[in-house]
Write an enzyme that holds these catalytic residues in place. Structure first.
Site, PDB file in Angstrom:
ATOM      1  N   HIS A  43      91.453  42.202 -87.526  1.00  0.00           N
ATOM      2  CA  HIS A  43      91.073  42.142 -88.662  1.00  0.00           C
ATOM      3  C   HIS A  43      89.727  43.255 -89.028  1.00  0.00           C
ATOM      4  O   HIS A  43      88.996  43.751 -89.859  1.00  0.00           O
ATOM      5  CB  HIS A  43      91.240  41.381 -89.676  1.00  0.00           C
ATOM      6  CG  HIS A  43      89.906  40.304 -89.730  1.00  0.00           C
ATOM      7  ND1 HIS A  43      89.913  39.074 -88.879  1.00  0.00           N
ATOM      8  CD2 HIS A  43      88.361  40.266 -89.597  1.00  0.00           C
ATOM      9  CE1 HIS A  43      89.337  38.465 -88.566  1.00  0.00           C
ATOM     10  NE2 HIS A  43      87.942  39.480 -89.399  1.00  0.00           N
ATOM     11  N   ASP A  62      96.083  38.645 -85.023  1.00  0.00           N
ATOM     12  CA  ASP A  62      95.053  39.771 -85.033  1.00  0.00           C
ATOM     13  C   ASP A  62      93.819  40.003 -84.147  1.00  0.00           C
ATOM     14  O   ASP A  62      92.597  39.779 -84.167  1.00  0.00           O
ATOM     15  CB  ASP A  62      94.306  38.413 -86.113  1.00  0.00           C
ATOM     16  CG  ASP A  62      93.109  39.143 -86.813  1.00  0.00           C
ATOM     17  OD1 ASP A  62      93.165  40.256 -87.292  1.00  0.00           O
ATOM     18  OD2 ASP A  62      92.524  38.444 -87.561  1.00  0.00           O
ATOM     19  N   GLY A  83      81.184  38.285 -89.188  1.00  0.00           N
ATOM     20  CA  GLY A  83      80.299  38.951 -88.482  1.00  0.00           C
ATOM     21  C   GLY A  83      80.679  38.355 -86.666  1.00  0.00           C
ATOM     22  O   GLY A  83      80.956  39.263 -86.044  1.00  0.00           O
ATOM     23  N   ASN A  84      81.411  36.814 -87.108  1.00  0.00           N
ATOM     24  CA  ASN A  84      81.701  36.601 -85.867  1.00  0.00           C
ATOM     25  C   ASN A  84      82.816  36.773 -85.582  1.00  0.00           C
ATOM     26  O   ASN A  84      83.587  36.651 -84.207  1.00  0.00           O
ATOM     27  CB  ASN A  84      81.485  34.984 -85.968  1.00  0.00           C
ATOM     28  CG  ASN A  84      80.304  33.854 -85.023  1.00  0.00           C
ATOM     29  OD1 ASN A  84      79.282  33.733 -86.420  1.00  0.00           O
ATOM     30  ND2 ASN A  84      79.533  35.230 -84.160  1.00  0.00           N
ATOM     31  N   SER A  85      84.012  37.330 -86.279  1.00  0.00           N
ATOM     32  CA  SER A  85      85.282  37.302 -86.313  1.00  0.00           C
ATOM     33  C   SER A  85      85.293  38.589 -84.272  1.00  0.00           C
ATOM     34  O   SER A  85      84.582  39.431 -84.690  1.00  0.00           O
ATOM     35  CB  SER A  85      84.937  38.276 -86.994  1.00  0.00           C
ATOM     36  OG  SER A  85      85.643  37.605 -87.964  1.00  0.00           O
ATOM     37  N   GLY A 111     117.740  36.020 -82.203  1.00  0.00           N
ATOM     38  CA  GLY A 111     118.556  36.535 -83.261  1.00  0.00           C
ATOM     39  C   GLY A 111     119.038  35.389 -83.350  1.00  0.00           C
ATOM     40  O   GLY A 111     120.620  35.360 -83.572  1.00  0.00           O
ATOM     41  N   VAL A 112     118.601  33.737 -84.048  1.00  0.00           N
ATOM     42  CA  VAL A 112     118.779  33.095 -84.893  1.00  0.00           C
ATOM     43  C   VAL A 112     118.031  31.863 -86.009  1.00  0.00           C
ATOM     44  O   VAL A 112     116.669  32.440 -85.637  1.00  0.00           O
ATOM     45  CB  VAL A 112     118.312  31.513 -83.475  1.00  0.00           C
ATOM     46  CG1 VAL A 112     119.623  31.954 -82.735  1.00  0.00           C
ATOM     47  CG2 VAL A 112     117.984  31.114 -83.337  1.00  0.00           C
ATOM     48  N   GLN A 113     118.456  32.183 -86.808  1.00  0.00           N
ATOM     49  CA  GLN A 113     117.908  31.462 -88.352  1.00  0.00           C
ATOM     50  C   GLN A 113     117.683  30.025 -87.758  1.00  0.00           C
ATOM     51  O   GLN A 113     118.389  29.236 -87.332  1.00  0.00           O
ATOM     52  CB  GLN A 113     118.314  31.195 -89.447  1.00  0.00           C
ATOM     53  CG  GLN A 113     118.243  33.189 -89.823  1.00  0.00           C
ATOM     54  CD  GLN A 113     119.004  33.218 -91.213  1.00  0.00           C
ATOM     55  OE1 GLN A 113     118.682  32.287 -92.115  1.00  0.00           O
ATOM     56  NE2 GLN A 113     118.612  34.516 -91.416  1.00  0.00           N
ATOM     57  N   ILE A 114     116.080  29.048 -88.016  1.00  0.00           N
ATOM     58  CA  ILE A 114     116.219  27.749 -87.452  1.00  0.00           C
ATOM     59  C   ILE A 114     115.625  27.375 -87.690  1.00  0.00           C
ATOM     60  O   ILE A 114     114.522  27.130 -88.843  1.00  0.00           O
ATOM     61  CB  ILE A 114     115.701  27.846 -85.879  1.00  0.00           C
ATOM     62  CG1 ILE A 114     114.621  28.497 -85.577  1.00  0.00           C
ATOM     63  CG2 ILE A 114     116.822  27.738 -84.323  1.00  0.00           C
ATOM     64  CD1 ILE A 114     113.873  27.881 -84.352  1.00  0.00           C
TER      65      ILE A 114
END
Length: 488
Positions: free
Chosen positions: A116, A148, A218-220, A276-279
């Site tokens: 960012h 990020d 600003g520390n980011s 490839g699974v919904q969990i």
């Protein structure tokens, strides 16, 4: 008698002296230990700051912003303000600047910061701390919005740099030091402790170290150091009602960052494994409804779209207990360990399926390029059952599939299972969030296509001494397991 009394008195004084000497010795040992412990607390961070600060950088970004897209027709034609607003609208592009921090990780100029900080920038300038010097233009190597993290490169050699440490060794209470450019004030150091570990904010791959070391805007992108001068985190976010530090800051753990940086450096992008699974998590109230499971652990599969897992034979209702030998406690663990696995690697899943343990070998795909989609079948039903039976059970009013039910609740023409028509207020089903229109397709991982199926499975569970059953619910195409109590 007198001489005997004197002798006894001398013996008493001698014993008292010995006891006092022993007590004094013990006190001195204790004070020495306390003193040694106190010495572990640094009296100053100056030496550490002086050693590692040359590798910390200030990042300034410039973005060209167009101002020609302002509102038109703000004043009527012929107005004395017409020329003013025309000039305002036609100023042309302008530059917008932003500040952040970063740190050098190699002598040939690779620099880590937050995504960012540099997102959308047309120009990225690097300035070294302390002393400044001539800013250097940086090239963007790659970014990972999920964590990020961004990797930059400057054209230089023999630069001072810092190394990543093992964030898993950072304990709550350990001293840490943050460096960066807070609020554009230039090089600044703040110190604190590790306040918490394994924090998750909003991302899939979050693993944040929480610290009370002052972190501000600003520390980011700046580093969080341990007392050995190793980077254990990248300062990313703060929790604040006023925009300033209140002692709750978050740094992405270095063990996450290093894997991302390695991929950005090699490929210019991330390449995460994809199963490839919904969990969903296994909750304590589900345990009794899952045969062979004694504690709430693992990741419960509620859908298997086209992809590696489906090709390998993974099924909805399976509980993934381990991934390539690593035990899985919850869905977050599984998501992170799969993402860190190499694309194309063969892994073994330890799966609990209807009370039995099954090993399945899966070849991982790549998450970034996966285009999984749920298979659909729009073929109409051949015919309708003569009469759709209804019943009330476990706080639910259930109906078998019929054309009228499909039309009323907008179900797929080929839908199977039982439709929830109503939910009794204050029932366990109500507290679990079941709603009219929900489609129940399985109970205790067994398909149900009729009221008789549902009733038989419930009675079997009661006879077996179970306190709940596990129902598989589909709501508007989204699958989820829920536990329903059998205790009235």
């Amino acid at each position: 008698m007198k001489s005997q009394s004197v002798a006894i008195a001398r013996d008493n004084r001698r014993e008292t002296g010995i006891v006092m000497a022993l007590m004094l010795s013990a006190i001195m040992v204790l004070m020495s230990a306390l003193g040694a412990a106190a010495q572990e607390r640094p009296t100053s961070f100056a030496d550490l700051a002086e050693k590692i600060s040359p590798a910390v950088v200030n990042i300034t970004t410039t973005t060209v912003v167009s101002t020609n897209a302002g509102p038109q027709g703000m004043v009527p034609e012929g107005s004395p303000f017409e020329d003013f607003f025309r000039d305002f609208q036609n100023q042309g592009p302008r530059e917008s600047s932003a500040l952040g921090s970063g740190f050098v990780i190699s002598d040939d100029g690779y620099i880590v910061t937050n995504n960012h900080v540099i997102e959308g920038a047309d120009e990225i300038l690097i300035e070294f701390f302390p002393g400044g010097g001539t800013p250097m233009e940086a090239e963007l190597v790659g970014t990972d919005p999920n964590t990020d993290i961004a990797l930059l490169k400057v054209d230089a050699t023999d630069l001072p740099f810092v190394e990543f440490g093992d964030s898993d060794t950072a304990r709550v209470g350990d001293w840490v030091m943050a460096m960066g450019n807070p609020l554009g004030q230039g090089f600044s150091v703040s110190a604190g402790i590790v306040s918490a570990r394994n924090r998750s904010l909003s991302g899939t791959y979050d693993d944040y170290i929480q610290t009370d070391a002052a972190i501000n805007r600003g520390n980011s992108g700046g580093p969080l150091f341990n007392m050995d001068g190793d980077v254990v985190g990248v300062n990313t976010a703060i929790l604040s009602p006023n925009g300033g530090s209140i002692g709750i800051g978050f740094s992405m753990a270095s063990n996450v960052v290093t894997k991302v940086v390695d991929q950005l450096r090699e490929f210019g992008e991330t390449r995460r494994g994809w199963l490839g699974v919904q969990i969903q998590d296994v909750t304590p109230d589900m345990v009794d409804g899952i045969e062979g499971l004694d504690v709430a652990t693992g990741a419960l599969v509620n859908a298997v779209p086209d992809g590696p897992a489906k090709d390998a034979g993974v099924m909805a209702g399976d509980v993934i207990l381990s991934f390539d030998g690593a035990e899985i406690e919850n869905t977050r663990e599984l998501v992170q360990i799969v993402a860190e696995a190499p694309v194309g690697q063969e892994v073994i899943l330890d799966i609990l399926r209807r009370g039995e343990t099954v090993d399945i070998t899966v070849t991982l795909g790549r998450r970034e390029t996966a285009q999984a989609s749920m298979p659909g079948n729009e073929a109409p039903m051949e015919q309708e059952a003569p009469a759709a039976e209804e019943t009330e059970l476990l706080g639910l009013t259930l109906s078998e599939i019929s054309k009228s039910v499909i039309a009323e609740y907008g179900l797929a023409p080929n839908a199977t299972g039982l439709v929830v028509l109503d939910v009794a207020p204050l029932s366990d089903a109500d507290s679990k969030g079941l709603m009219a229109g929900d489609l129940i397709t399985q109970v205790n991982q067994q398909d149900v296509n009729s009221i008789a199926d549902f009733s038989a499975i419930v009675e079997e569970a009661k006879d077996g001494g179970r306190k709940s059953v596990l129902v598989f619910v589909n709501r508007e195409g989204v699958n989820r397991f829920m536990s329903l109590s059998l205790v009235e």
